[in-house]
Scaffold this active site. Structure first.
Site, mmCIF file in Angstrom:
data_model
loop_
_atom_site.group_PDB
_atom_site.id
_atom_site.type_symbol
_atom_site.label_atom_id
_atom_site.label_comp_id
_atom_site.label_asym_id
_atom_site.label_seq_id
_atom_site.Cartn_x
_atom_site.Cartn_y
_atom_site.Cartn_z
ATOM 1 N N HIS A 245 15.990 -52.492 5.737
ATOM 2 C CA HIS A 245 15.252 -51.245 5.533
ATOM 3 C C HIS A 245 14.807 -50.893 6.938
ATOM 4 O O HIS A 245 13.852 -51.447 7.445
ATOM 5 C CB HIS A 245 14.073 -51.412 4.596
ATOM 6 C CG HIS A 245 13.231 -50.161 4.564
ATOM 7 N ND1 HIS A 245 13.701 -48.989 4.034
ATOM 8 C CD2 HIS A 245 12.011 -49.895 5.037
ATOM 9 C CE1 HIS A 245 12.770 -48.049 4.173
ATOM 10 N NE2 HIS A 245 11.739 -48.588 4.792
ATOM 11 N N ASP B 89 13.608 -48.567 9.859
ATOM 12 C CA ASP B 89 12.985 -47.390 10.467
ATOM 13 C C ASP B 89 13.325 -47.445 11.951
ATOM 14 O O ASP B 89 12.987 -48.414 12.635
ATOM 15 C CB ASP B 89 11.468 -47.422 10.284
ATOM 16 C CG ASP B 89 11.063 -47.256 8.842
ATOM 17 O OD1 ASP B 89 11.568 -46.321 8.202
ATOM 18 O OD2 ASP B 89 10.249 -48.055 8.347
ATOM 19 N N ASP C 284 12.416 -45.277 1.058
ATOM 20 C CA ASP C 284 11.133 -44.836 1.601
ATOM 21 C C ASP C 284 10.735 -43.496 1.007
ATOM 22 O O ASP C 284 10.371 -42.578 1.722
ATOM 23 C CB ASP C 284 11.240 -44.707 3.122
ATOM 24 C CG ASP C 284 10.146 -45.474 3.829
ATOM 25 O OD1 ASP C 284 9.275 -46.041 3.145
ATOM 26 O OD2 ASP C 284 10.172 -45.500 5.060
#
Length: 150
Positions: free
Chosen positions: A10, A12, A122
């Site tokens: 995940h 970012d 998200d």
């Protein structure tokens, strides 16, 4: 009962650290993943967070890994797409979502395989037209994280 364990990132690209700081971690992760896939033939798959921009981020540092990465994507061991980046569903226009899927899809075609699941890890809210956008790209399934706040 069946339980599915999906190994994944995940990712970012920038959040509480700079893009370059996060990229150092990501390049290390990808190097270790490729080595792991080389060593363990029975390792089934790894989901690369629904984003294709991560391929560019990695290959800017290690362009010599392109064919190795492509082989694992084409074999289904590394799952990519369908988007270019993870969208912020609160602020995008329909145009930005559409272009995100278009660019992501083109990169997936270049690598030979695209995940046919909308992946929204998200999602602090859902844009009401996400099902229509997904359908427009031949995607009839989605995974998203619902967050409830009091």
């Amino acid at each position: 009962m069946k339980i599915h364990l999906v190994t994944h990132t995940h990712w970012d690209r920038e959040w509480y650290r700079t893009y370059e700081e996060f990229r150092i971690f990501f390049v290390d992760l990808m190097d270790k993943l490729l080595d792991h896939l080389d060593e363990f033939d029975d390792y089934r798959y790894f989901l690369l967070d629904g984003q294709t921009v991560l391929l560019e981020d990695y290959l800017e540092i290690h362009p010599h890994q392109s064919s190795r990465l492509r082989n694992y994507i084409q074999s289904g061991k590394i799952i990519i797409g369908p988007m270019y980046t993870q969208p912020d569903e609160y602020i995008p226009s329909a145009e930005s979502l559409t272009r995100n899927f278009l660019i992501g899809g083109l990169l997936c075609e270049d690598y030979g395989k695209k995940m046919l699941i909308g992946y929204f890890p998200d999602s602090f809210g859902q844009a009401s037209q996400i099902p229509q956008v997904l359908n427009g790209f031949g995607i009839d399934r989605a995974v998203f994280l619902a967050r409830f706040m009091r």
